[in-house]
Design an enzyme around this catalytic site. Structure first.
Site, short mmCIF file in Angstrom:
data_model
loop_
_atom_site.label_atom_id
_atom_site.label_comp_id
_atom_site.label_asym_id
_atom_site.label_seq_id
_atom_site.Cartn_x
_atom_site.Cartn_y
_atom_site.Cartn_z
CB SER A 1 -3.68 -98.07 42.00
OG SER A 1 -2.51 -98.50 42.63
CE LYS B 1 -4.56 -93.23 44.84
NZ LYS B 1 -4.13 -94.14 43.77
CB SER C 1 -2.42 -97.09 45.74
OG SER C 1 -2.72 -96.42 44.53
#
Lengths: 99, 471
Positions: free
Chosen positions: B165, B66, B141
């Site tokens: 997330s 990420k 996210s």
């Protein structure tokens, strides 16, 4: 109810320049979220301690403070928008320029 | 395993992933930065280590990160214009650990800006699409991480979970996502959102892979004082199967208005666990409804403090103004997106004079009630089983105009984060539109062993996790 003047005050505290459109939108969005937060008002919380961290950590003195290797100056300055090679270059922080 | 038996080399595996990324990334928008050259060098080095007889579960294994994990020499943007050109000069602790173990970093994957969002639509680099249906969001996210695993664009991906997330995008994309206990994995070098809630975890094909990643990532770190030695806290050993495992079903997690197919699939999964020997009983987490208001006061408050560092001085974007304060204001106005500004505003409001006690302290006290709910539930059961999200992946753009509607996407994951306990999302079915549904298994603090064992036992008896989208 959150007024545009309040939004402007908060934006200044947060060092955010907002457009007129953003001020209007954020006033209504902030009000909506704070309406939701009204659910907390009716709770009996006087005897309840606040949770800042879920861990029961506490401050301790290190047995031995070992000085490690720091990042080299060049590496620290590598991403700076403006540098003179020795430090970060910024506008005046004292006098009128400091706000 | 295939790498060790020389059926395929790390270089071949990496090349195959890079080719697939090149083919599919334009359609799904998963990778923000592809790290092809370095990945091939890492793969070559891994092959040499394997040839020398070295062994390791992650040696030569291609992984996606990420874009909030600092990677030395590789651009790290947190999905934000303000860090559009930021190249860290050092690694996050978890990145350094994986690097030492010989993992291959394919690149950085998309996320909501500063991990604030539930759909990956808040990224400065455009939305990521759900591999099961390109008109749908992947969740957020860590939407890029979930989509990367679902679309076979990596073996596994690292994500972060502050309010859901990892679990929510794992659920939307039909992959496995483990949110670890707060304090189990180092946060050093992970771009901060809300420091009392941020956790690091992995999105994987199954719970067995999630366990491999957990073992690689966990452990104390002198750079993160909240990261503890989990081995001393592991009070429950992993059960071999589900026989006798006490599974609690929190009634508050089956909320009004939830998609009926989600409830059916989750209840069927719980029944299956019962068939496999689990002892299922209803439990109550009475303060669940406080999760949303508590989270949306505490997380923005912490975010407003964390994001004060983006001032256009030390790194990132700078927009010159009339004086220094004006430069700060213009830089932040130009660099941050709408959702980030909204949360900074909310947090600043909650912390400002006159409102601090009414909002922030009250939220912290209510957080105590939520934490106690879980402690009381875990006095009676070993794990909790519930849905991850009240609905499956929604359409792109469907919730972007109404922040509260977007915040509701995390209503079943927020309290787990506020309590700091571990939770895993495992695939447990599909809705009528062919979109994946996730089962959330929640454990007591530092009870990852039980959560993973329950997830592995469920996956040993089901095949939902092995389904892949047609791309």
């Amino acid at each position: 109810m959150v007024t545009e003047i309040e939004v402007e005050r908060i934006a200044h505290l947060a060092r955010l320049e907002l457009s007129r459109d953003e001020r209007v939108r954020f006033a209504s969005h902030l009000a909506a979220v704070l309406d939701h937060a009204a659910a907390l008002e009716s709770l009996e919380l006087d005897e309840i301690p606040p949770t800042a961290s879920v861990l029961s950590v506490h401050s301790i003195v290190r047995e031995e403070d070992v000085v490690g290797v720091s990042l080299p100056r060049q590496s620290v300055l590598a991403n700076a928008p403006a540098t003179d090679g020795a430090g970060f270059v910024v506008q005046a922080t004292l006098g009128d320029g400091g706000g | 395993m295939w790498l060790q038996s020389h059926r395929i080399s790390a270089v071949e595996l990496t090349q195959a992933f890079l080719a697939r990324i090149q083919e599919l990334n334009p359609r799904i928008n998963v990778y923000v930065t592809v790290n092809a050259e370095e990945a091939l060098q890492q793969a070559l080095a891994a092959d040499e280590r394997i040839m020398r007889g070295e062994d390791g579960p992650l040696l030569g294994v291609p992984i996606a990160l990420k874009d909030v994990f600092s990677t030395q020499g590789v651009r790290t943007t947190a999905g934000s214009h303000i860090l559009g050109n930021y190249v860290p000069t050092w690694d996050a602790t978890v990145v350094a650990r994986l690097r030492d173990m010989g993992a291959v970093f394919l690149g950085k994957v998309n996320c909501d800006e500063f991990a604030m969002g539930s759909s990956t639509e808040n990224s400065a680099w455009g939305p990521t699409r759900n591999p099961w249906n390109l008109e749908r969001v992947p969740g957020g996210s860590s939407g890029g991480s979930a989509a990367a695993v679902a679309a076979d664009l990596c073996c596994a991906a690292l994500g972060t979970d502050t309010g859901g997330s990892i679990r929510q995008p794992a659920s939307f994309c039909g992959v496995t996502g483990l949110k670890n206990s707060y304090g189990r994995v180092s946060r050093y070098g992970v771009i901060a959102y809300a420091s009392s809630l941020d956790t690091v975890g992995a999105l994987t094909r199954d719970a067995a892979d999630a366990e491999i990643l957990l073992r690689a990532l966990e452990g104390i770190d002198p750079h993160d004082s909240t990261c503890v030695d989990a081995s001393s806290m592991r009070d429950q050993s992993a059960p071999a199967d589900l026989r006798g495992l006490r599974v609690g079903v929190p009634r508050e997690f089956f909320v009004d208005g939830m998609q009926p197919e989600v409830e059916q699939a989750v209840r069927a999964a719980i029944e299956q666990m019962q068939v496999l020997g689990a002892v299922v009983k209803p439990v109550t987490l009475p303060n669940t409804s406080l999760g949303l208001p508590v989270y949306y006061l505490i997380a923005p408050a912490e975010a407003s403090a964390n994001l004060a560092r983006f001032d256009g001085v030390k790194y990132g974007l700078r927009e010159i103004g009339a004086d220094l304060i004006d430069t700060y204001q213009r830089t932040r106005a130009a660099g941050f997106g709408s959702e980030v500004k909204r949360r900074i505003m909310l947090g600043t409001y909650a912390l400002s004079a006159g409102y601090y006690d009414a909002y922030y302290i009250r939220a912290q006290k209510a957080r105590t009630l939520i934490k106690r709910d879980f402690e009381q539930a875990f006095a009676e059961v070993d794990v909790l089983a519930a849905p991850v999200s009240p609905f499956t992946a929604f359409k792109l753009g469907e919730r972007t105009d109404d922040p509260l509607q977007m915040y509701l996407a995390d209503v079943l994951t927020l309290t787990v984060s506020l309590a700091g306990v571990p939770g895993i999302s495992v695939p447990c079915g599909f809705d009528g539109a062919g979109l994946p549904i996730g089962l959330q298994l929640i454990g007591p603090a530092f009870g990852e062993n039980v959560v993973l064992a329950a997830a592995q036992a469920y996956q040993a008896a089901t095949t939902w996790h092995s389904r892949r989208p047609q791309l």
